[in-house]
Design a protein around this motif. Structure first.
Motif, PDB file in Angstrom:
ATOM      1  N   LYS A 104      -6.222 -21.417 -80.683  1.00 23.90           N
ATOM      2  CA  LYS A 104      -5.442 -21.076 -79.497  1.00 23.90           C
ATOM      3  C   LYS A 104      -5.493 -22.212 -78.486  1.00 23.90           C
ATOM      4  CE  LYS A 104      -6.275 -16.111 -80.024  1.00 23.90           C
ATOM      5  NZ  LYS A 104      -6.901 -14.897 -79.416  1.00 23.90           N
ATOM      6  N   PHE A 105      -6.574 -22.999 -78.547  1.00 22.88           N
ATOM      7  CA  PHE A 105      -6.758 -24.162 -77.684  1.00 22.88           C
ATOM      8  C   PHE A 105      -7.842 -25.018 -78.322  1.00 22.88           C
ATOM      9  CE2 PHE A 105      -9.026 -20.453 -75.899  1.00 22.88           C
ATOM     10  CZ  PHE A 105     -10.333 -20.842 -76.123  1.00 22.88           C
ATOM     11  N   LYS A 106      -8.123 -26.164 -77.741  1.00 21.37           N
ATOM     12  CA  LYS A 106      -9.182 -27.032 -78.257  1.00 21.37           C
ATOM     13  C   LYS A 106     -10.017 -27.552 -77.091  1.00 21.37           C
ATOM     14  CE  LYS A 106      -6.767 -28.515 -82.466  1.00 21.37           C
ATOM     15  NZ  LYS A 106      -6.298 -29.675 -83.275  1.00 21.37           N
ATOM     16  N   LYS A 107     -11.310 -27.239 -77.110  1.00 17.34           N
ATOM     17  CA  LYS A 107     -12.221 -27.666 -76.052  1.00 17.34           C
ATOM     18  C   LYS A 107     -13.487 -28.252 -76.670  1.00 17.34           C
ATOM     19  CE  LYS A 107     -10.671 -24.128 -72.760  1.00 17.34           C
ATOM     20  NZ  LYS A 107     -11.093 -22.991 -71.887  1.00 17.34           N
ATOM     21  N   HIS A 108     -14.051 -29.245 -75.983  1.00 16.38           N
ATOM     22  CA  HIS A 108     -15.301 -29.854 -76.446  1.00 16.38           C
ATOM     23  C   HIS A 108     -16.468 -28.926 -76.097  1.00 16.38           C
ATOM     24  CE1 HIS A 108     -13.400 -33.627 -77.516  1.00 16.38           C
ATOM     25  NE2 HIS A 108     -12.756 -33.593 -76.360  1.00 16.38           N
ATOM     26  N   VAL A 109     -17.244 -28.580 -77.113  1.00 11.22           N
ATOM     27  CA  VAL A 109     -18.344 -27.619 -76.952  1.00 11.22           C
ATOM     28  C   VAL A 109     -19.641 -28.223 -77.473  1.00 11.22           C
ATOM     29  CG1 VAL A 109     -19.246 -25.374 -77.704  1.00 11.22           C
ATOM     30  CG2 VAL A 109     -16.829 -25.615 -77.136  1.00 11.22           C
ATOM     31  N   TYR A 110     -20.716 -27.977 -76.747  1.00 12.50           N
ATOM     32  CA  TYR A 110     -22.054 -28.340 -77.223  1.00 12.50           C
ATOM     33  C   TYR A 110     -22.996 -27.181 -76.902  1.00 12.50           C
ATOM     34  CZ  TYR A 110     -26.136 -31.146 -78.450  1.00 12.50           C
ATOM     35  OH  TYR A 110     -27.266 -31.622 -79.068  1.00 12.50           O
ATOM     36  N   ILE A 111     -23.890 -26.898 -77.823  1.00  8.45           N
ATOM     37  CA  ILE A 111     -24.899 -25.872 -77.582  1.00  8.45           C
ATOM     38  C   ILE A 111     -26.278 -26.456 -77.853  1.00  8.45           C
ATOM     39  CG2 ILE A 111     -24.919 -24.870 -79.907  1.00  8.45           C
ATOM     40  CD1 ILE A 111     -25.071 -22.111 -78.510  1.00  8.45           C
ATOM     41  N   TYR A 112     -27.182 -26.161 -76.945  1.00  4.12           N
ATOM     42  CA  TYR A 112     -28.562 -26.646 -77.081  1.00  4.12           C
ATOM     43  C   TYR A 112     -29.496 -25.439 -77.164  1.00  4.12           C
ATOM     44  CZ  TYR A 112     -32.970 -29.023 -76.175  1.00  4.12           C
ATOM     45  OH  TYR A 112     -34.246 -29.496 -76.277  1.00  4.12           O
ATOM     46  N   TYR A 113     -30.352 -25.458 -78.185  1.00  7.98           N
ATOM     47  CA  TYR A 113     -31.327 -24.397 -78.389  1.00  7.98           C
ATOM     48  C   TYR A 113     -32.690 -24.814 -77.854  1.00  7.98           C
ATOM     49  CZ  TYR A 113     -28.403 -21.506 -81.432  1.00  7.98           C
ATOM     50  OH  TYR A 113     -27.421 -20.686 -81.928  1.00  7.98           O
ATOM     51  N   ILE A 114     -33.369 -23.877 -77.229  1.00 12.05           N
ATOM     52  CA  ILE A 114     -34.689 -24.127 -76.640  1.00 12.05           C
ATOM     53  C   ILE A 114     -35.770 -23.575 -77.566  1.00 12.05           C
ATOM     54  CG2 ILE A 114     -36.210 -23.639 -74.680  1.00 12.05           C
ATOM     55  CD1 ILE A 114     -33.677 -23.392 -72.956  1.00 12.05           C
ATOM     56  N   THR A 115     -36.759 -24.414 -77.861  1.00 10.88           N
ATOM     57  CA  THR A 115     -37.905 -24.009 -78.671  1.00 10.88           C
ATOM     58  C   THR A 115     -39.183 -24.254 -77.879  1.00 10.88           C
ATOM     59  OG1 THR A 115     -38.053 -26.197 -79.702  1.00 10.88           O
ATOM     60  CG2 THR A 115     -36.711 -24.536 -80.835  1.00 10.88           C
ATOM     61  N   MET A 116     -40.282 -23.739 -78.398  1.00 14.37           N
ATOM     62  CA  MET A 116     -41.576 -23.874 -77.732  1.00 14.37           C
ATOM     63  C   MET A 116     -42.386 -25.007 -78.361  1.00 14.37           C
ATOM     64  SD  MET A 116     -41.545 -21.443 -75.436  1.00 14.37           S
ATOM     65  CE  MET A 116     -39.778 -21.772 -75.308  1.00 14.37           C
ATOM     66  N   SER A 117     -43.162 -25.671 -77.533  1.00 10.46           N
ATOM     67  CA  SER A 117     -44.064 -26.714 -78.037  1.00 10.46           C
ATOM     68  C   SER A 117     -45.471 -26.162 -78.268  1.00 10.46           C
ATOM     69  CB  SER A 117     -44.123 -27.892 -77.058  1.00 10.46           C
ATOM     70  OG  SER A 117     -44.558 -27.460 -75.777  1.00 10.46           O
ATOM     71  N   GLU A 118     -45.718 -24.951 -77.763  1.00 10.25           N
ATOM     72  CA  GLU A 118     -47.028 -24.318 -77.961  1.00 10.25           C
ATOM     73  C   GLU A 118     -46.853 -22.807 -78.040  1.00 10.25           C
ATOM     74  OE1 GLU A 118     -48.301 -24.083 -73.239  1.00 10.25           O
ATOM     75  OE2 GLU A 118     -49.110 -25.687 -74.491  1.00 10.25           O
ATOM     76  N   SER A 119     -47.879 -22.133 -78.557  1.00 12.82           N
ATOM     77  CA  SER A 119     -47.842 -20.680 -78.687  1.00 12.82           C
ATOM     78  C   SER A 119     -48.317 -20.015 -77.405  1.00 12.82           C
ATOM     79  CB  SER A 119     -48.735 -20.224 -79.850  1.00 12.82           C
ATOM     80  OG  SER A 119     -48.347 -20.825 -81.045  1.00 12.82           O
ATOM     81  N   GLY A 120     -47.882 -18.778 -77.227  1.00 17.74           N
ATOM     82  CA  GLY A 120     -48.354 -18.015 -76.084  1.00 17.74           C
ATOM     83  C   GLY A 120     -47.577 -16.733 -75.907  1.00 17.74           C
ATOM     84  N   ILE A 121     -48.109 -15.846 -75.092  1.00 18.21           N
ATOM     85  CA  ILE A 121     -47.450 -14.587 -74.787  1.00 18.21           C
ATOM     86  C   ILE A 121     -46.550 -14.802 -73.572  1.00 18.21           C
ATOM     87  CG2 ILE A 121     -47.797 -12.185 -74.081  1.00 18.21           C
ATOM     88  CD1 ILE A 121     -50.526 -12.333 -75.503  1.00 18.21           C
ATOM     89  N   LEU A 122     -45.292 -14.382 -73.697  1.00 14.53           N
ATOM     90  CA  LEU A 122     -44.321 -14.617 -72.633  1.00 14.53           C
ATOM     91  C   LEU A 122     -44.621 -13.730 -71.421  1.00 14.53           C
ATOM     92  CD1 LEU A 122     -41.700 -15.985 -71.690  1.00 14.53           C
ATOM     93  CD2 LEU A 122     -40.438 -14.089 -72.742  1.00 14.53           C
ATOM     94  N   GLU A 123     -44.835 -14.381 -70.284  1.00 17.37           N
ATOM     95  CA  GLU A 123     -45.047 -13.651 -69.035  1.00 17.37           C
ATOM     96  C   GLU A 123     -43.746 -13.495 -68.257  1.00 17.37           C
ATOM     97  OE1 GLU A 123     -48.214 -15.966 -67.172  1.00 17.37           O
ATOM     98  OE2 GLU A 123     -49.626 -14.417 -67.768  1.00 17.37           O
ATOM     99  N   LYS A 124     -42.944 -14.560 -68.216  1.00 16.65           N
ATOM    100  CA  LYS A 124     -41.647 -14.485 -67.548  1.00 16.65           C
ATOM    101  C   LYS A 124     -40.835 -15.731 -67.889  1.00 16.65           C
ATOM    102  CE  LYS A 124     -43.321 -16.582 -63.230  1.00 16.65           C
ATOM    103  NZ  LYS A 124     -43.416 -16.438 -61.758  1.00 16.65           N
ATOM    104  N   ILE A 125     -39.529 -15.645 -67.615  1.00 18.72           N
ATOM    105  CA  ILE A 125     -38.630 -16.790 -67.776  1.00 18.72           C
ATOM    106  C   ILE A 125     -37.938 -17.010 -66.442  1.00 18.72           C
ATOM    107  CG2 ILE A 125     -36.691 -17.779 -69.048  1.00 18.72           C
ATOM    108  CD1 ILE A 125     -37.251 -15.750 -71.266  1.00 18.72           C
ATOM    109  N   THR A 126     -37.958 -18.227 -65.979  1.00 14.17           N
ATOM    110  CA  THR A 126     -37.292 -18.548 -64.712  1.00 14.17           C
ATOM    111  C   THR A 126     -36.215 -19.603 -64.937  1.00 14.17           C
ATOM    112  OG1 THR A 126     -38.972 -20.225 -64.195  1.00 14.17           O
ATOM    113  CG2 THR A 126     -39.333 -17.990 -63.336  1.00 14.17           C
TER     114      THR A 126
END
Length: 423
Positions: A319-341
């Protein structure tokens, strides 16, 4: 009542969007699942009209539930799945109960990596490969692969980088084989040549034996404990050389496999002037793939796939053509998630189309051992490919995962038991 039955789904991502698409198409949607937690979260599944808890690994259990639905008066037009390894099960059942024209046997072959390598053994697009059978001695396998390093070792049903190892020498090869034998018992192990080059993912539909490329993505791969795809760049206007070489390769592969109607995604790496097949799955990619294609072209690929399965006409014109990029976030260490800001700040950044955060407070997070350990993504649109990538990565820096460290090792031991594509 017109009904589509889905065999398994993830809570979000392509498989869930397929259910939403069916709902918007006016179908009564039924989900067959073995995930008890979905019942506990039923209020979050407004697009699923009926959920049935059953053993989705057993065909007899699935047939029993489908017959019950028919006896209740539901008119089942399609049985579908967008989740590995249930795609072939659903295709077989749909052919049996709904007389759909999907290539069920080919899909079953494609779900098994060893079977597909054997089907394609004469193909120009196959790398060197060797199958380590349980009856083989490890020394004989090591000897056969002596001059082929580096190599990739895979479990035959692996997806999303789960149970995939790169090995550089005889000791690493031996250790990886032992690891997979200990985990899977009397199952063969697939050994493939490692191809070092740019990697491309293509999403396709095959309609009446003709393969159509819907989208081409260049993948950004991060090597941690596994090869994890952390970035996707939509190639809006691929060069004629890239497009036609990928089309020729993919068409050749589905021809050899016997695919007449169905969805596939392929991963190729460039080796010299040739594109070598790295990965093949008979479904759309998981995660945000459908969202990316929709953002770039206005094409809802899961909806198109459902229409193909239903025998309807499928229009794949953008229907149209747009430049798209998606970036995925991973962890560098283990831990229990307390919150995301930082989500609100990220969403306010230039070019941001969507910010998705996967885990909830109290979830144990890990450095990635599979694609399922990607915990957020930022989807951006730009005037150029470079600008879209810059927008995505800049916004991602605003998002912070606050973890409480966990010193126990027991949680890590369960990592390989997790499913790889829970989006």
């Amino acid at each position: 009542m017109k009904t589509i039955v889905f065999v398994e789904s993830n809570k979000s991502g392509s498989s869930r969007e397929a259910i939403r698409a069916a709902d918007k198409m006016g179908y009564f949607t039924v989900l067959l699942t073995n995930r008890k937690k979905f019942f506990e979260q039923i209020s979050e599944f407004v697009d699923v009209h009926h959920i049935i808890l059953t053993n989705t690994k057993k065909m007899d259990s699935l047939r029993e539930e489908i017959n019950k639905l028919k006896h209740r008066g539901l008119y089942i037009e399609l049985i579908a799945s967008f989740v590995h390894p249930f795609v072939s099960k659903a295709a077989i059942l749909s052919k049996e109960f709904c007389n759909t024209n999907i290539s069920a046997d080919t899909i079953a072959d494609m779900e098994d990596k060893i079977t597909m390598r054997q089907v394609l053994k004469e193909s120009l697009y196959n790398p060197f490969y060797y199958i380590h059978e349980p009856t083989n001695s490890i020394p004989s396998t090591v000897d056969h692969c002596r001059n082929q390093y580096p190599l990739i070792i895979k479990a035959p049903l692996s997806t999303g980088s789960k149970d995939v190892y790169k090995v550089n020498n005889e000791q690493e090869l031996t250790d990886s084989i032992v690891t997979l034998e200990n985990k899977y018992g009397n199952k063969p192990v697939l050994i493939e040549q490692f191809i070092d080059g740019p990697q491309y993912l293509i999403e396709t539909l095959t309609i009446d034996k003709i393969l159509y490329i819907v989208s081409i993505f260049e993948q950004e791969i991060t090597k941690q404990k596994r090869f994890i795809v952390t970035g996707y760049r939509l190639i809006v206007e691929p060069s004629s050389d890239l497009y036609h070489k990928l089309l020729k390769a993919a068409q050749s592969i589905v021809d050899q496999a016997g695919m007449e109607n169905g969805a596939c995604h392929f991963e190729f790496r460039l080796k010299g002037n040739d594109y070598i097949l790295i990965e093949l799955n008979p479904r759309i990619s998981g995660g945000a793939m459908n969202r990316m294609i929709e953002a770039g072209y206005g094409i809802n690929l899961v909806e198109k796939t459902l229409n193909l399965m239903l025998g309807n006409t499928v229009d794949l014109k953008p229907k149209f053509k747009k430049h798209v990029y998606i970036y995925y976030i991973t962890m560098s260490e283990s831990g229990i998630l307390e919150k995301i800001t930082g989500k609100k700040r990220a969403k306010k950044c230039p070019g941001i189309k969507e910010v998705f955060l996967k885990p909830k407070k109290g979830t144990m997070l890990y450095p990635p051992l599979s694609m399922g350990h990607r915990y957020a993504y930022v989807l951006a649109i730009g005037d150029t490919p470079e600008q879209a990538e810059q927008f995505s990565k800049t916004a991602a820096k605003e998002i912070v995962f606050h973890l409480k460290s966990n010193s126990t090792d027991s949680a890590l031991e369960s990592l390989n038991n997790e499913e790889s594509d829970k989006w």
